[in-house]
Enzyme design. Structure first.
Site, PDB file in Angstrom:
ATOM      1  N   ASN A   9       1.171  -1.891 -10.815  1.00  0.00           N
ATOM      2  CA  ASN A   9       2.116  -1.293  -9.861  1.00  0.00           C
ATOM      3  C   ASN A   9       2.465  -2.351  -8.820  1.00  0.00           C
ATOM      4  O   ASN A   9       1.650  -2.665  -7.956  1.00  0.00           O
ATOM      5  CB  ASN A   9       1.445  -0.077  -9.202  1.00  0.00           C
ATOM      6  CG  ASN A   9       2.308   0.519  -8.107  1.00  0.00           C
ATOM      7  OD1 ASN A   9       3.499   0.229  -8.012  1.00  0.00           O
ATOM      8  ND2 ASN A   9       1.696   1.358  -7.272  1.00  0.00           N
ATOM      9  N   TRP A  10       3.675  -2.885  -8.911  1.00  0.00           N
ATOM     10  CA  TRP A  10       4.057  -3.973  -8.005  1.00  0.00           C
ATOM     11  C   TRP A  10       4.461  -3.476  -6.623  1.00  0.00           C
ATOM     12  O   TRP A  10       4.737  -4.294  -5.734  1.00  0.00           O
ATOM     13  CB  TRP A  10       5.190  -4.799  -8.634  1.00  0.00           C
ATOM     14  CG  TRP A  10       4.730  -5.683  -9.752  1.00  0.00           C
ATOM     15  CD1 TRP A  10       3.438  -5.926 -10.128  1.00  0.00           C
ATOM     16  CD2 TRP A  10       5.561  -6.455 -10.630  1.00  0.00           C
ATOM     17  NE1 TRP A  10       3.409  -6.799 -11.186  1.00  0.00           N
ATOM     18  CE2 TRP A  10       4.700  -7.146 -11.513  1.00  0.00           C
ATOM     19  CE3 TRP A  10       6.937  -6.636 -10.763  1.00  0.00           C
ATOM     20  CZ2 TRP A  10       5.181  -7.995 -12.513  1.00  0.00           C
ATOM     21  CZ3 TRP A  10       7.400  -7.485 -11.764  1.00  0.00           C
ATOM     22  CH2 TRP A  10       6.540  -8.156 -12.624  1.00  0.00           C
ATOM     23  N   LYS A  11       4.562  -2.175  -6.458  1.00  0.00           N
ATOM     24  CA  LYS A  11       4.965  -1.605  -5.155  1.00  0.00           C
ATOM     25  C   LYS A  11       6.203  -2.335  -4.630  1.00  0.00           C
ATOM     26  O   LYS A  11       7.057  -2.720  -5.420  1.00  0.00           O
ATOM     27  CB  LYS A  11       3.812  -1.683  -4.146  1.00  0.00           C
ATOM     28  CG  LYS A  11       2.511  -1.154  -4.722  1.00  0.00           C
ATOM     29  CD  LYS A  11       1.468  -0.958  -3.671  1.00  0.00           C
ATOM     30  CE  LYS A  11       0.140  -0.618  -4.302  1.00  0.00           C
ATOM     31  NZ  LYS A  11      -0.795  -0.018  -3.410  1.00  0.00           N
ATOM     32  N   HIS A  96       2.593   8.871  -6.556  1.00  0.00           N
ATOM     33  CA  HIS A  96       1.672   7.889  -5.979  1.00  0.00           C
ATOM     34  C   HIS A  96       1.341   8.320  -4.546  1.00  0.00           C
ATOM     35  O   HIS A  96       2.192   8.849  -3.831  1.00  0.00           O
ATOM     36  CB  HIS A  96       2.312   6.492  -5.989  1.00  0.00           C
ATOM     37  CG  HIS A  96       1.340   5.409  -5.670  1.00  0.00           C
ATOM     38  ND1 HIS A  96       0.966   5.124  -4.371  1.00  0.00           N
ATOM     39  CD2 HIS A  96       0.646   4.558  -6.462  1.00  0.00           C
ATOM     40  CE1 HIS A  96       0.080   4.140  -4.406  1.00  0.00           C
ATOM     41  NE2 HIS A  96      -0.129   3.774  -5.657  1.00  0.00           N
ATOM     42  N   GLU A  98       1.131   6.780  -1.891  1.00  0.00           N
ATOM     43  CA  GLU A  98       2.010   6.219  -0.841  1.00  0.00           C
ATOM     44  C   GLU A  98       3.296   7.027  -0.741  1.00  0.00           C
ATOM     45  O   GLU A  98       3.848   7.208   0.348  1.00  0.00           O
ATOM     46  CB  GLU A  98       2.280   4.729  -1.135  1.00  0.00           C
ATOM     47  CG  GLU A  98       1.038   3.889  -0.837  1.00  0.00           C
ATOM     48  CD  GLU A  98       0.886   2.632  -1.672  1.00  0.00           C
ATOM     49  OE1 GLU A  98       1.866   2.201  -2.305  1.00  0.00           O
ATOM     50  OE2 GLU A  98      -0.233   2.088  -1.696  1.00  0.00           O
ATOM     51  N   GLU A 168      -6.545   8.089  -8.478  1.00  0.00           N
ATOM     52  CA  GLU A 168      -6.616   7.010  -7.498  1.00  0.00           C
ATOM     53  C   GLU A 168      -7.114   7.561  -6.157  1.00  0.00           C
ATOM     54  O   GLU A 168      -6.336   8.131  -5.387  1.00  0.00           O
ATOM     55  CB  GLU A 168      -5.216   6.413  -7.277  1.00  0.00           C
ATOM     56  CG  GLU A 168      -4.580   5.847  -8.517  1.00  0.00           C
ATOM     57  CD  GLU A 168      -3.548   4.786  -8.171  1.00  0.00           C
ATOM     58  OE1 GLU A 168      -3.701   3.659  -8.640  1.00  0.00           O
ATOM     59  OE2 GLU A 168      -2.618   5.072  -7.405  1.00  0.00           O
ATOM     60  N   GLY A 174      -5.848  -0.480  -2.229  1.00  0.00           N
ATOM     61  CA  GLY A 174      -5.492  -1.606  -1.373  1.00  0.00           C
ATOM     62  C   GLY A 174      -6.515  -1.918  -0.296  1.00  0.00           C
ATOM     63  O   GLY A 174      -6.248  -2.684   0.623  1.00  0.00           O
ATOM     64  N   SER A 213      -8.256  -0.674  -6.047  1.00  0.00           N
ATOM     65  CA  SER A 213      -8.941  -1.965  -5.928  1.00  0.00           C
ATOM     66  C   SER A 213      -9.573  -2.428  -7.234  1.00  0.00           C
ATOM     67  O   SER A 213     -10.682  -2.990  -7.236  1.00  0.00           O
ATOM     68  CB  SER A 213      -9.968  -1.922  -4.789  1.00  0.00           C
ATOM     69  OG  SER A 213      -9.302  -1.708  -3.553  1.00  0.00           O
ATOM     70  N   GLY A 234      -2.690  -2.357  -8.407  1.00  0.00           N
ATOM     71  CA  GLY A 234      -1.698  -2.856  -7.460  1.00  0.00           C
ATOM     72  C   GLY A 234      -1.846  -4.348  -7.248  1.00  0.00           C
ATOM     73  O   GLY A 234      -1.379  -5.171  -8.035  1.00  0.00           O
ATOM     74  N   GLY A 235      -2.538  -4.720  -6.171  1.00  0.00           N
ATOM     75  CA  GLY A 235      -2.650  -6.121  -5.736  1.00  0.00           C
ATOM     76  C   GLY A 235      -2.983  -7.120  -6.839  1.00  0.00           C
ATOM     77  O   GLY A 235      -2.359  -8.180  -6.937  1.00  0.00           O
TER      78      GLY A 235
HETATM   79  C1  PEP Z   1      -2.029   1.214  -6.661  1.00  0.00           C
HETATM   80  O1  PEP Z   1      -1.073   0.747  -6.078  1.00  0.00           O
HETATM   81  O2  PEP Z   1      -1.847   2.194  -7.396  1.00  0.00           O
HETATM   82  C2  PEP Z   1      -3.341   0.599  -6.478  1.00  0.00           C
HETATM   83  C3  PEP Z   1      -4.376   1.108  -7.089  1.00  0.00           C
HETATM   84  O3  PEP Z   1      -3.405  -0.504  -5.650  1.00  0.00           O
HETATM   85  P1  PEP Z   1      -4.645  -1.549  -5.522  1.00  0.00           P
HETATM   86  O4  PEP Z   1      -5.029  -1.928  -6.941  1.00  0.00           O
HETATM   87  O5  PEP Z   1      -4.075  -2.693  -4.762  1.00  0.00           O
HETATM   88  O6  PEP Z   1      -5.736  -0.846  -4.830  1.00  0.00           O
END
Ligand code: PEP
Length: 252
Positions: A9-11, A96, A98, A168, A174, A213, A234-235
């Site tokens: 997920n590049w957000k 999501h 966010e 999640e 994050g 994470s 994500g990251g």
């Molecule tokens: C996400 O954006 O769905 C996520 C899990 O981010 P991260 O891996 O950065 O925690």
């Protein structure tokens, strides 16, 4: 046997040229995933979908991060499912945390989007997960059951089997503070039981990912758990080297 899925997920990261650079450089990594029976994909922003579809190697799943539940009309700032379909999107993240937090996305709205995506033969990746306060109160199961029941409401078992769920925990997204593999497995097992109550035996075919994470250093631990069918990352999905290491360690 449920096939593993790794979705990045590049957000709100990467410009179209940066997204193009990633897509044009990931062929070897995508081949490795496919050869090892792993589905692999990325979810860029709307403006990066076209370059990624155009430059991606065969087999890389291209997912949107959201969609409108409506096909067209006066919905300023929204992007419809027919638009996504036409540019070659085959998956779409829904609900999501966010979006739930910043855009008041409710599970009921997610339900409408999931039904519309299924009608268009795009795979929804439906996210659920609890806040730190809910986790500390010991109410995770109640919370996620509510999100699953509302988001997956009125689907047939055949439709439910086509949805991917992503668990999640919000406190792990994050933050670098990932859930232990045992905690993730326990909640994901509970989600599968909830799905079984709603849809019967087909719950065994529904893929449930862990997200929060996930990094090259911990992905293997999650993948060793029976009920965890992949990861939403994500990251650690932004840089090609890191994404490659996720695949290597998922497989190895
Ligand atoms: C996400 O954006 O769905 C996520 C899990 O981010 P991260 O891996 O950065 O925690």
């Amino acid at each position: 046997m449920r096939k593993k899925l790794l979705l990045g997920n590049w957000k709100m990261n990467k410009t179209p040229s940066e997204a193009k650079e990633f897509a044009s450089s990931c062929e070897e990594m995508v081949k490795k995933a496919i050869d090892n029976n792993v589905d692999v994909g990325v979810a860029p922003t709307f403006v990066c979908l076209c370059p990624v579809v155009k430059y991606a190697p065969k087999g890389l799943i291209v997912s949107a991060q959201n969609c409108s539940q409506y096909d067209h009309g006066a919905y300023t700032g929204e992007v419809s499912i027919p638009m996504l379909k036409e540019v070659g999107v085959t998956y779409c993240i829904i609900g999501h945390s966010e979006r739930r937090e910043y855009d008041a996305e409710t599970s009921e709205k997610c339900n409408a989007k999931i039904k519309a995506l299924l009608a268009a033969e795009i795979t929804p990746v439906y996210c659920c997960g609890e806040s730190l306060a809910t986790y500390e109160e010991g109410k995770t199961n109640e919370w996620v059951a509510e999100q699953i029941k509302a988001g997956m409401k009125d689907l047939t078992p055949e439709q439910a089997a086509k949805v991917v769920i992503a668990y999640e925990p919000i406190w792990a997204i994050g933050t670098g503070k990932s859930a232990t593999k045992e905690t993730a497995e326990e909640t994901i097992g509970f989600i599968r039981k909830t799905l079984e109550g709603m849809f019967g035996a087909v719950a065994q075919d529904i893929r449930i990912l862990y997200g929060g994470s996930v990094k090259p250093e911990n992905i293997h631990d999650y993948m060793s758990m029976e009920d965890i069918d992949g990861a939403l990352v994500g990251g650690a999905s932004l840089k090609l080297d890191s994404y490659k290491a996720l695949i290597d360690n998922l497989i190895g």
